[in-house]
Scaffold this active site. Structure first.
Site, PDB file in Angstrom:
ATOM      1  N   ALA A   3      12.715  33.851  56.364  1.00 42.28           N
ATOM      2  CA  ALA A   3      13.291  35.093  56.701  1.00 42.28           C
ATOM      3  C   ALA A   3      13.663  35.011  58.255  1.00 42.28           C
ATOM      4  CB  ALA A   3      12.408  36.163  56.366  1.00 42.28           C
ATOM      5  N   HIS A   4      14.271  36.141  58.670  1.00 43.50           N
ATOM      6  CA  HIS A   4      14.404  36.397  60.101  1.00 43.50           C
ATOM      7  C   HIS A   4      13.157  36.238  61.092  1.00 43.50           C
ATOM      8  CE1 HIS A   4      14.647  41.046  59.601  1.00 43.50           C
ATOM      9  NE2 HIS A   4      13.462  40.450  59.199  1.00 43.50           N
ATOM     10  N   ASN A   5      13.523  35.540  62.112  1.00 40.18           N
ATOM     11  CA  ASN A   5      12.499  35.320  63.147  1.00 40.18           C
ATOM     12  C   ASN A   5      11.421  34.544  62.718  1.00 40.18           C
ATOM     13  OD1 ASN A   5      13.782  38.517  63.550  1.00 40.18           O
ATOM     14  ND2 ASN A   5      13.764  36.867  65.140  1.00 40.18           N
ATOM     15  N   GLN A  34      21.739  42.142  62.697  1.00 41.98           N
ATOM     16  CA  GLN A  34      21.105  40.834  63.036  1.00 41.98           C
ATOM     17  C   GLN A  34      21.980  39.954  64.120  1.00 41.98           C
ATOM     18  OE1 GLN A  34      17.843  40.615  61.104  1.00 41.98           O
ATOM     19  NE2 GLN A  34      18.466  42.717  60.987  1.00 41.98           N
TER      20      GLN A  34
END
Lengths: 335, 335, 335
Positions: C236-238, C195
């Site tokens: 969460a990511h993005n 990540q």
């Protein structure tokens, strides 16, 4: 860090099409520039591919003809990109040894290669094996074992007697080994049932930020090899999660539930206490696993979003479904 | 630790059938061995009972005849087992006093019996009464009071002016007294409404790992005596939870909700803001308490798991329930 | 602190009706006493108003005639009360400078006005601007930037390379910048996808206790200006959250979801991965946003609470909704 593209190709199991070049890192297709390796995984990125400034791209064979730069060809671009990203991003935190501001009990057994950061606390009887990393502010209570290469990021808490395997990653804010939730009515109040089991976590497990894993009541809570838990998951006492099962964020697993191997559990799922989920089961996001699931397959139970005005009319009917069914039956009998 | 079985019988309120013996601890029926006391609570364990290696068993009178070892007889084996487990597992952490690595404000009022672990911080104006335990890495801000025998495990944060009663257990990662979520639109942005109330927690309350309890906006957030909160529960500002109510993990209680006494609230429940739940109410897991509940009883609202293929067909109909009802009515009028 | 009521009126944009007096703080209508300013926002409090012991009240013009004490008149009492509460409750923590028990990397760039509390850790490459406050036990890893006046309360963890703007408030237990949840099947196990993105948080953002915000996979996770996140939210990511959007507690936002500006998202909501929510969208509590929402409006999907006995009968019919629809259609064809 810099590697030759041809060397990357060799090490990730692909083959190079085009000229060799130096690669310093990976990047997203929309941002990759000179020295960077990117990938595409879907035909919708073909326009971006044609205009890429990346030095190289990982892609499927059929996209090769429109690729303007050197390429690594594979049927699984995402997997090979992950391998390349790992190659190009080795863990290089520039710390070593045990901080003078950490507290390590005299009789703790700490391998010489272990890193323990500032204000971490390692209590007596703990065993930290090769290359373990313990971040700042972590508290590891008595008699905890942590296997080779496991990384525990800042501000994690691990209660006494828990076992954590090798090659694990424990993210910040995780709490392992607090008491399970066990009480019994005793007259006008509730009596706490001592939680005397432990938590056993096998190798290659990753645990996301602020996830909580309770110790067992008498027997242990068990997380098997290769399990990946996302953030803010709750694992109650005596839960068992099988090998290589993946669970997304905010899922809540109640006491003594048993989950099989290679399951994929979505986010925000609720898993009832004392039920069993078999191997290779997929549960979609927001499902309530209200009973055991034995057969392999995909399972759901959410309700889908609607405008509030439409939802209001329909949701009121939910309380009359049984009545509706009876009215239909009556009509059928008449017809 | 070791006690005579006869002494245990006396102290937990049972009577011994069979020979006296030494007991060192409790264990699960499947694992108990010499020196250990176990229990069974259900007839399905009778086979295990017949083969037990435990030194003694707590059980119901009717199971006594097949018990091969000394027994403690009772109508409530789980309760007596809990009592025995408590007897045999006294808290014996071998620390005492205030760690030199803790920070305790000069004017904090700390009883001589208090234990404060490494890197804990106790700010000015705090009052810690007899036998309070504060784990490593805890931060207790200004003017917090903590009652006799309360145990606060590692890495807990308590904000200023909160009150915590006696005999409480606060598990790791708990956050007490952060600002409630209050904003008001002011032109193009939102203005923060200062959160000036406190958190008041009465005696004998247990709070699970990573649970968060916000301070009140003007009045206090109140947790009454004997309440047990599991892990990852959210208690918003100005919530009030009545005596001896038990709430399972991942339940989210919105602002100013009021919950009665002796309620049992399942896991993953949502409780709407400003509603009221009466005394002795049971709410099953994953329910959304969308409106007040006055009458004692059991309440639910979840949807049950199904195969995704079946669920897909049915869930699409949910958005047409009102239409279905009208079609039924029309048919009824014709018939 | 003490201000003249007339001065408060001037500074919050109201006008004083009645005699001037000294005001020392704000309080709830049920508790306000001499020296305190209160407000009412609804006619149901008119009886309390008539009997108030407050020194002054903020209220709507129509309630002025029954107000026994000096009043500040406005069409938006809650907003003006918030402004008065802010005026009368300046942040006056009596600490300053960097604790000798904090760890600050030599090459970190720390403005002279910054406060860093005991046992906080600030790693190399960090930049802390004017008036930043970092509470006890916080861990701020390498190369994090924190803007002017941002307050980070005790026991927060921020991973490397994250950016946090000015005038933000980060509550205790928040984890920013841990790895997103990305794995790809590689033979019999799962391979971690590094990540490599960061977290970018703009100005005037508030983040509630124990909320977690993952770093992006390749691109960044982005929280725009003025966003307010309650406790125990998972980002969460993005994910990208637009300006001045407000999200209540325990909401779980899956990867790459994009939320617009000025949205109001209720508590316990689930937002699916890769979907998009437009500007000015309202989502009620416990909704599962299972697909993109483009049009401005209010959206829902929860099921409402019922007695368990009634719910049991109805919930079983949910699995036969499609069948019920077909039976209705058949009846319609016959009629």
């Amino acid at each position: 860090m810099s590697l030759l593209l041809s060397e990357i190709a060799d090490r990730i199991g692909s083959k190079l099409t085009g000229r060799d070049c130096k690669i310093t890192n990976v990047a997203d297709i929309t941002q990759a520039t000179t020295g960077q390796l990117t990938f595409i995984n879907h035909a919708k990125y073909l326009d971006a591919l044609k205009q890429t400034s990346a030095s190289a791209v990982i892609l499927k064979p059929s996209w090769l003809e429109v690729c303007p730069v050197p390429a690594l060809v594979t049927d699984n671009p995402r997997l090979l990109f992950a391998r390349a990203a790992i190659l190009l991003n080795p863990d290089n935190r520039d710390t070593s040894g045990i901080s003078k501001l950490a507290v390590v009990a005299e009789n703790a057994d700490i391998h010489a290669s272990v890193i323990i950061e500032d204000h971490a606390v390692i209590r007596s009887g703990c065993r930290l094996h090769e290359n373990v990393y313990v971040g700042a502010g972590c508290v590891v209570e008595e008699n905890v074992t942590i296997g080779n290469n496991t990384r525990i990021y800042a501000n994690v808490t691990i209660q006494q007697n828990c076992y954590i395997g090798g090659d694990c990653i424990i993210h910040s804010g995780v709490i392992i080994g607090t008491d399970g939730f066990g009480f019994i009515r005793d007259g006008d109040a509730y009596l706490k049932i001592p939680q005397l089991g432990n938590v056993y976590i096998s190798n290659n497990v990753e645990i996301g930020a602020n996830t909580t894993i309770d110790r067992g009541a008498l027997l242990d809570t068990i997380i098997h090899e290769g399990v990946k838990l996302d953030n803010q998951i709750q694992v109650a006492h005596n839960v068992e999660i099988g090998r290589h099962t993946i669970i997304s964020a905010c899922t809540c697993i109640a006491g003594s539930a048993k989950i099989g191997e290679y399951c994929l559990i979505g986010g925000g799922v609720g898993i009832r206490d004392n039920i069993e989920i078999g191997d290779n089961v997929v549960v979609t996001g927001r499902t309530f696993v209200s009973s055991s699931i034995k057969a392999q397959g995909t399972y759901s139970s959410s309700v889908l979003v609607d405008t509030t005005s439409s939802w209001k009319k329909n949701v009121m009917r939910f309380k009359h479904l049984d009545d509706m069914e009876k009215r239909i039956k009556k009509l059928e009998q008449k017809n």
